[in-house]
Design a protein around this motif. Sequence first.
Motif, PDB file in Angstrom:
ATOM      1  N   ARG A  30      20.835   9.713 -39.309  1.00 48.67           N
ATOM      2  CA  ARG A  30      20.161   9.462 -40.581  1.00 48.67           C
ATOM      3  C   ARG A  30      20.215   7.981 -40.932  1.00 48.67           C
ATOM      4  NH1 ARG A  30      22.352  14.560 -44.236  1.00 48.67           N
ATOM      5  NH2 ARG A  30      20.862  16.130 -43.465  1.00 48.67           N
ATOM      6  N   ARG A  31      21.356   7.360 -40.657  1.00 47.76           N
ATOM      7  CA  ARG A  31      21.489   5.928 -40.929  1.00 47.76           C
ATOM      8  C   ARG A  31      20.570   5.110 -40.030  1.00 47.76           C
ATOM      9  NH1 ARG A  31      28.124   5.409 -41.228  1.00 47.76           N
ATOM     10  NH2 ARG A  31      28.420   6.575 -43.160  1.00 47.76           N
ATOM     11  N   VAL A  32      20.507   5.505 -38.776  1.00 48.05           N
ATOM     12  CA  VAL A  32      19.702   4.761 -37.806  1.00 48.05           C
ATOM     13  C   VAL A  32      18.216   4.928 -38.070  1.00 48.05           C
ATOM     14  CG1 VAL A  32      19.094   4.577 -35.364  1.00 48.05           C
ATOM     15  CG2 VAL A  32      21.485   4.905 -36.032  1.00 48.05           C
ATOM     16  N   ASP A  33      17.795   6.167 -38.360  1.00 45.21           N
ATOM     17  CA  ASP A  33      16.371   6.478 -38.489  1.00 45.21           C
ATOM     18  C   ASP A  33      15.730   5.852 -39.720  1.00 45.21           C
ATOM     19  OD1 ASP A  33      16.653   7.922 -36.207  1.00 45.21           O
ATOM     20  OD2 ASP A  33      16.663   9.884 -37.163  1.00 45.21           O
ATOM     21  N   GLY A  34      16.528   5.448 -40.684  1.00 44.52           N
ATOM     22  CA  GLY A  34      15.970   4.998 -41.954  1.00 44.52           C
ATOM     23  C   GLY A  34      15.402   3.592 -41.951  1.00 44.52           C
ATOM     24  N   GLY A  35      15.658   2.824 -40.876  1.00 47.65           N
ATOM     25  CA  GLY A  35      15.259   1.427 -40.891  1.00 47.65           C
ATOM     26  C   GLY A  35      13.797   1.205 -40.567  1.00 47.65           C
ATOM     27  N   GLU A  36      13.259   0.082 -41.023  1.00 52.30           N
ATOM     28  CA  GLU A  36      11.883  -0.309 -40.734  1.00 52.30           C
ATOM     29  C   GLU A  36      11.870  -1.231 -39.509  1.00 52.30           C
ATOM     30  OE1 GLU A  36       9.154   0.711 -42.292  1.00 52.30           O
ATOM     31  OE2 GLU A  36      10.356   2.010 -43.585  1.00 52.30           O
ATOM     32  N   PRO A  37      10.712  -1.345 -38.836  1.00 58.15           N
ATOM     33  CA  PRO A  37      10.602  -2.306 -37.724  1.00 58.15           C
ATOM     34  C   PRO A  37      10.921  -3.713 -38.208  1.00 58.15           C
ATOM     35  CG  PRO A  37       8.711  -0.826 -37.782  1.00 58.15           C
ATOM     36  CD  PRO A  37       9.473  -0.585 -39.046  1.00 58.15           C
ATOM     37  N   GLU A  38      11.528  -4.492 -37.334  1.00 59.14           N
ATOM     38  CA  GLU A  38      11.842  -5.866 -37.708  1.00 59.14           C
ATOM     39  C   GLU A  38      11.785  -6.771 -36.478  1.00 59.14           C
ATOM     40  OE1 GLU A  38      16.060  -6.768 -38.568  1.00 59.14           O
ATOM     41  OE2 GLU A  38      16.372  -4.595 -38.388  1.00 59.14           O
ATOM     42  N   GLN A  39      11.650  -8.057 -36.734  1.00 59.73           N
ATOM     43  CA  GLN A  39      11.572  -9.055 -35.668  1.00 59.73           C
ATOM     44  C   GLN A  39      12.728 -10.021 -35.824  1.00 59.73           C
ATOM     45  OE1 GLN A  39       8.797  -9.072 -33.473  1.00 59.73           O
ATOM     46  NE2 GLN A  39       9.700 -10.700 -32.222  1.00 59.73           N
ATOM     47  N   ARG A  40      13.464 -10.240 -34.734  1.00 56.86           N
ATOM     48  CA  ARG A  40      14.533 -11.234 -34.723  1.00 56.86           C
ATOM     49  C   ARG A  40      14.308 -12.126 -33.504  1.00 56.86           C
ATOM     50  NH1 ARG A  40      19.881  -7.397 -35.479  1.00 56.86           N
ATOM     51  NH2 ARG A  40      19.150  -6.209 -37.292  1.00 56.86           N
ATOM     52  N   GLY A  41      13.796 -13.298 -33.731  1.00 54.01           N
ATOM     53  CA  GLY A  41      13.507 -14.190 -32.631  1.00 54.01           C
ATOM     54  C   GLY A  41      12.453 -13.602 -31.706  1.00 54.01           C
ATOM     55  N   HIS A  42      12.810 -13.475 -30.433  1.00 58.11           N
ATOM     56  CA  HIS A  42      11.881 -12.940 -29.446  1.00 58.11           C
ATOM     57  C   HIS A  42      11.994 -11.419 -29.279  1.00 58.11           C
ATOM     58  CE1 HIS A  42      10.544 -16.856 -28.005  1.00 58.11           C
ATOM     59  NE2 HIS A  42      11.802 -17.256 -28.011  1.00 58.11           N
ATOM     60  N   VAL A  43      12.807 -10.766 -30.103  1.00 55.00           N
ATOM     61  CA  VAL A  43      13.029  -9.324 -29.950  1.00 55.00           C
ATOM     62  C   VAL A  43      12.522  -8.578 -31.187  1.00 55.00           C
ATOM     63  CG1 VAL A  43      14.709  -7.492 -29.550  1.00 55.00           C
ATOM     64  CG2 VAL A  43      15.060  -9.748 -28.526  1.00 55.00           C
ATOM     65  N   ARG A  44      11.662  -7.588 -30.937  1.00 58.67           N
ATOM     66  CA  ARG A  44      11.187  -6.709 -31.999  1.00 58.67           C
ATOM     67  C   ARG A  44      11.935  -5.383 -31.893  1.00 58.67           C
ATOM     68  NH1 ARG A  44       7.155  -5.472 -35.578  1.00 58.67           N
ATOM     69  NH2 ARG A  44       6.402  -3.314 -35.614  1.00 58.67           N
ATOM     70  N   TYR A  45      12.335  -4.832 -33.049  1.00 59.75           N
ATOM     71  CA  TYR A  45      13.085  -3.583 -33.096  1.00 59.75           C
ATOM     72  C   TYR A  45      12.239  -2.503 -33.776  1.00 59.75           C
ATOM     73  CZ  TYR A  45      16.985  -6.709 -32.070  1.00 59.75           C
ATOM     74  OH  TYR A  45      17.798  -7.653 -31.496  1.00 59.75           O
ATOM     75  N   GLU A  46      11.917  -1.444 -33.035  1.00 59.30           N
ATOM     76  CA  GLU A  46      11.166  -0.319 -33.579  1.00 59.30           C
ATOM     77  C   GLU A  46      12.075   0.914 -33.598  1.00 59.30           C
ATOM     78  OE1 GLU A  46       7.626   0.225 -31.314  1.00 59.30           O
ATOM     79  OE2 GLU A  46       6.796  -1.757 -31.818  1.00 59.30           O
ATOM     80  N   ARG A  47      12.129   1.596 -34.731  1.00 62.60           N
ATOM     81  CA  ARG A  47      13.038   2.732 -34.899  1.00 62.60           C
ATOM     82  C   ARG A  47      12.274   4.056 -34.950  1.00 62.60           C
ATOM     83  NH1 ARG A  47      15.280  -1.665 -37.333  1.00 62.60           N
ATOM     84  NH2 ARG A  47      17.509  -2.006 -36.926  1.00 62.60           N
ATOM     85  N   THR A  48      12.978   5.109 -34.505  1.00 66.88           N
ATOM     86  CA  THR A  48      12.428   6.470 -34.496  1.00 66.88           C
ATOM     87  C   THR A  48      11.067   6.493 -33.806  1.00 66.88           C
ATOM     88  OG1 THR A  48      13.504   6.693 -36.665  1.00 66.88           O
ATOM     89  CG2 THR A  48      12.195   8.549 -35.905  1.00 66.88           C
ATOM     90  N   VAL A  49      11.046   6.079 -32.569  1.00 64.40           N
ATOM     91  CA  VAL A  49       9.806   5.996 -31.784  1.00 64.40           C
ATOM     92  C   VAL A  49       9.512   7.362 -31.160  1.00 64.40           C
ATOM     93  CG1 VAL A  49       8.671   4.878 -29.839  1.00 64.40           C
ATOM     94  CG2 VAL A  49      10.237   3.562 -31.299  1.00 64.40           C
ATOM     95  N   LEU A  50       8.318   7.890 -31.412  1.00 65.01           N
ATOM     96  CA  LEU A  50       7.922   9.183 -30.861  1.00 65.01           C
ATOM     97  C   LEU A  50       7.576   9.041 -29.384  1.00 65.01           C
ATOM     98  CD1 LEU A  50       5.716  10.592 -33.756  1.00 65.01           C
ATOM     99  CD2 LEU A  50       8.138  11.012 -33.297  1.00 65.01           C
ATOM    100  N   LEU A  51       7.980  10.039 -28.601  1.00 63.07           N
ATOM    101  CA  LEU A  51       7.815   9.988 -27.153  1.00 63.07           C
ATOM    102  C   LEU A  51       7.128  11.249 -26.635  1.00 63.07           C
ATOM    103  CD1 LEU A  51      11.406   8.771 -26.240  1.00 63.07           C
ATOM    104  CD2 LEU A  51       9.338   7.360 -26.308  1.00 63.07           C
ATOM    105  N   LYS A  52       6.412  11.072 -25.521  1.00 61.61           N
ATOM    106  CA  LYS A  52       5.773  12.232 -24.883  1.00 61.61           C
ATOM    107  C   LYS A  52       5.495  11.904 -23.428  1.00 61.61           C
ATOM    108  CE  LYS A  52       1.901  15.476 -25.362  1.00 61.61           C
ATOM    109  NZ  LYS A  52       0.703  15.844 -26.154  1.00 61.61           N
ATOM    110  N   SER A  53       5.655  12.905 -22.562  1.00 53.30           N
ATOM    111  CA  SER A  53       5.288  12.772 -21.158  1.00 53.30           C
ATOM    112  C   SER A  53       4.500  14.000 -20.742  1.00 53.30           C
ATOM    113  CB  SER A  53       6.522  12.625 -20.269  1.00 53.30           C
ATOM    114  OG  SER A  53       6.172  12.753 -18.896  1.00 53.30           O
TER     115      SER A  53
END
Length: 204
Positions: A43-66
Amino acid sequence: MDDTLNISAIQHYAYCPRQFALIHVEQVWDDNRFTAEGLLLHRRVDGGEPEQRGHVRYERTVLLKSERLGLIGKMDLLEIDTSDGYRLIPVEYKRGRSKTQDWDRLQLCAQALCLEEMRHVDIEEGAIWYWETRRREEVRFDTALRARTEAIIVNARNLIRNGTTPPPTEERKRCRACSLYELCQPDALRQDHSAAYIRDLFQP
């Protein structure tokens, strides 16, 4: 029948095929302290918004499918590193500590396989962040880990199709840490030899 597997089911099967069957075939579930702490962490992890720190972008709760593997799910965190090209690094958060067994690494590898198919990239490594030790473990997606991940996906899907629940593992310490311990009753099943007796009656 819908053969789609949730990515989290891979960790269940790797930990214990019986636990997997109780959850995904018999549809039973129970919570203990470990699952409650894990839920709070996510719950703590999933609550964050995408953010950019330098050359690294952080995307949270990314939906996946194969489509190829028949998997769906989500990952806790995706790091997109553009400092030297374009690298995707899946990150999974776990409440405990690093393990010698590959249960957590298999789940992370399945996430990487989904990402590779979705975004048409090669992913060499990911990471698992353990809450208890506050340490990040780097995971290489080598040939062996990929092959074992795909084998577990096949085995898990076959177990669902067969609709059978395997006997408990002989690793009693693992059983005691399982949230389904009271529902599974592994010690009682280990002492009950009636199923083997009936099976032997029909042997030629």
